[in-house]
Motif scaffolding. Structure first.
Motif, PDB file in Angstrom:
ATOM      1  N   ASP A  90       7.877 -17.073 -20.226  1.00 14.23           N
ATOM      2  CA  ASP A  90       8.056 -16.000 -20.997  1.00 14.23           C
ATOM      3  C   ASP A  90       7.670 -14.558 -20.325  1.00 14.23           C
ATOM      4  O   ASP A  90       6.591 -14.665 -19.502  1.00 14.23           O
ATOM      5  N   VAL A  91       8.344 -13.598 -20.373  1.00 20.03           N
ATOM      6  CA  VAL A  91       8.171 -12.372 -19.422  1.00 20.03           C
ATOM      7  C   VAL A  91       7.728 -11.212 -19.923  1.00 20.03           C
ATOM      8  O   VAL A  91       8.250 -10.959 -21.294  1.00 20.03           O
ATOM      9  N   THR A  92       6.823 -10.345 -19.841  1.00 25.13           N
ATOM     10  CA  THR A  92       6.335  -9.113 -20.284  1.00 25.13           C
ATOM     11  C   THR A  92       6.153  -8.379 -18.948  1.00 25.13           C
ATOM     12  O   THR A  92       5.698  -9.075 -17.775  1.00 25.13           O
ATOM     13  N   SER A  93       5.759  -7.052 -19.074  1.00 27.78           N
ATOM     14  CA  SER A  93       5.647  -6.206 -17.728  1.00 27.78           C
ATOM     15  C   SER A  93       4.073  -6.035 -17.657  1.00 27.78           C
ATOM     16  O   SER A  93       3.390  -5.791 -18.812  1.00 27.78           O
ATOM     17  N   ARG A  94       3.813  -5.917 -16.669  1.00 30.25           N
ATOM     18  CA  ARG A  94       2.279  -5.656 -16.219  1.00 30.25           C
ATOM     19  C   ARG A  94       1.887  -4.640 -15.433  1.00 30.25           C
ATOM     20  O   ARG A  94       2.732  -4.426 -14.466  1.00 30.25           O
ATOM     21  N   LEU A  95       0.717  -4.040 -15.666  1.00 30.60           N
ATOM     22  CA  LEU A  95       0.467  -2.797 -14.618  1.00 30.60           C
ATOM     23  C   LEU A  95      -0.248  -3.783 -13.416  1.00 30.60           C
ATOM     24  O   LEU A  95      -1.115  -4.439 -13.336  1.00 30.60           O
ATOM     25  N   VAL A  96       0.516  -3.235 -12.214  1.00 24.67           N
ATOM     26  CA  VAL A  96      -0.308  -3.999 -11.079  1.00 24.67           C
ATOM     27  C   VAL A  96      -0.854  -2.885 -10.044  1.00 24.67           C
ATOM     28  O   VAL A  96      -0.489  -1.740 -10.161  1.00 24.67           O
ATOM     29  N   VAL A  97      -1.933  -3.260  -9.426  1.00 25.83           N
ATOM     30  CA  VAL A  97      -2.842  -2.405  -8.531  1.00 25.83           C
ATOM     31  C   VAL A  97      -3.027  -3.152  -7.064  1.00 25.83           C
ATOM     32  O   VAL A  97      -3.062  -4.296  -7.189  1.00 25.83           O
ATOM     33  N   ASN A  98      -2.783  -2.366  -6.393  1.00 22.36           N
ATOM     34  CA  ASN A  98      -3.130  -2.475  -4.945  1.00 22.36           C
ATOM     35  C   ASN A  98      -4.740  -2.729  -4.633  1.00 22.36           C
ATOM     36  O   ASN A  98      -5.494  -2.113  -5.126  1.00 22.36           O
ATOM     37  N   ARG A  99      -5.020  -4.032  -4.189  1.00 22.57           N
ATOM     38  CA  ARG A  99      -6.585  -4.435  -4.174  1.00 22.57           C
ATOM     39  C   ARG A  99      -7.473  -3.444  -3.468  1.00 22.57           C
ATOM     40  O   ARG A  99      -8.481  -2.962  -3.701  1.00 22.57           O
ATOM     41  N   GLY A 134       0.879  -1.061  -0.184  1.00 23.54           N
ATOM     42  CA  GLY A 134      -0.062  -0.095  -0.091  1.00 23.54           C
ATOM     43  C   GLY A 134       0.829   1.257  -0.303  1.00 23.54           C
ATOM     44  O   GLY A 134       0.208   2.108   0.219  1.00 23.54           O
ATOM     45  N   ALA A 135       2.176   1.133  -0.049  1.00 21.02           N
ATOM     46  CA  ALA A 135       2.957   2.443  -0.161  1.00 21.02           C
ATOM     47  C   ALA A 135       2.771   3.262  -1.475  1.00 21.02           C
ATOM     48  O   ALA A 135       3.112   4.272  -1.809  1.00 21.02           O
ATOM     49  N   ALA A 136       2.490   2.253  -2.643  1.00 18.78           N
ATOM     50  CA  ALA A 136       2.018   2.989  -3.759  1.00 18.78           C
ATOM     51  C   ALA A 136       0.632   2.280  -4.388  1.00 18.78           C
ATOM     52  O   ALA A 136       0.594   1.002  -3.947  1.00 18.78           O
ATOM     53  N   ALA A 137       0.051   2.839  -5.116  1.00 26.85           N
ATOM     54  CA  ALA A 137      -1.426   2.244  -5.470  1.00 26.85           C
ATOM     55  C   ALA A 137      -1.265   1.439  -6.778  1.00 26.85           C
ATOM     56  O   ALA A 137      -1.985   0.271  -6.829  1.00 26.85           O
ATOM     57  N   LEU A 138      -0.350   1.750  -7.491  1.00 21.00           N
ATOM     58  CA  LEU A 138      -0.055   1.105  -8.554  1.00 21.00           C
ATOM     59  C   LEU A 138       1.198   0.932  -8.926  1.00 21.00           C
ATOM     60  O   LEU A 138       2.322   1.734  -8.376  1.00 21.00           O
TER      61      LEU A 138
END
Length: 219
Positions: A184-193, A67-71
């Protein structure tokens, strides 16, 4: 006035690929963000509700999960290695393409369940490595390293490594051969639930970045 939303960005190659997507979504960092001599850790953007932090790729997931960052922007290798339940990844950004692979010396024997029931492997991905080999009935003893992975076989620390591979040039320069691909790796947008449920601005940002990815793909 609500505090700005924080987006955790990984340093390095992925950051360079992520910045054009952020710009398409109306998020342009202040000039100090690009100043390599700057000691600042948090940066304003052209979006009044968004600030950026620049951290190590593994740490980006942790900042968002707690939770220190939202995304944040995180490779699916990191997501699977840590498996934080507090994260969800709504968008594959289509950047940071590489692969998580097993590598060893060219003259090393093949890895099979019949000939190798136990392997010593240097990696910063012990969870993924152990799961990969356990599925084949092989126990992987993982030595945790955070960098210079190619030195492990050269100096006898471990005969094999599991690491990210892009072109394979670093492996070749150190006499190693890529044997098999784990992921296989790609970057994702991650979000704090929790943030996504309590702050409507999060879903607005997610949709802006979703459109940015679509626009970039169509360009």
């Amino acid at each position: 006035m609500a505090e700005p939303l924080i987006i955790a960005l990984p340093k390095g190659r992925i950051l360079k690929e992520a910045l054009p997507l952020l710009a398409r979504a109306g998020i342009v960092p202040e000039p100090a963000f690009h100043d390599e001599a700057s000691r600042a850790l948090k940066f304003a953007t052209s979006h009044r509700d968004v600030e950026l932090i620049r951290v190590r790729s593994f740490d980006a997931a942790t900042f968002v999960a707690f939770g220190a960052a939202a995304l944040g922007i995180v490779g699916n290798d990191v997501l699977l290695e840590f498996a934080y339940p507090e994260l969800y990844a709504p968008i594959d950004l289509g950047i940071g393409h590489c692969r998580l692979s097993v590598a060893d010396h060219a003259d090393a024997p093949p890895i099979t369940g019949e000939t190798a029931s136990h392997l010593r492997i240097a990696t910063k991905y012990p969870r993924l490595t152990q799961a990969h080999f356990a599925a084949r009935g092989i126990q992987a003893e993982c030595i945790k390293l955070n960098g210079a992975m190619e030195l492990a076989p050269l100096l006898g620390l471990a005969p094999r490594i599991v690491d990210l591979v892009s072109t394979g040039a670093t492996l070749r320069e150190n006499g190693l051969v890529e044997r098999e691909v784990i992921l296989d790796v790609t970057s994702r947008l991650v979000v704090n639930r929790a943030a996504s449920k309590t702050d409507a601005r999060v879903s607005v940002l997610v949709e802006a970045l979703r459109r940015a990815v679509g626009d970039a793909a169509a360009a």
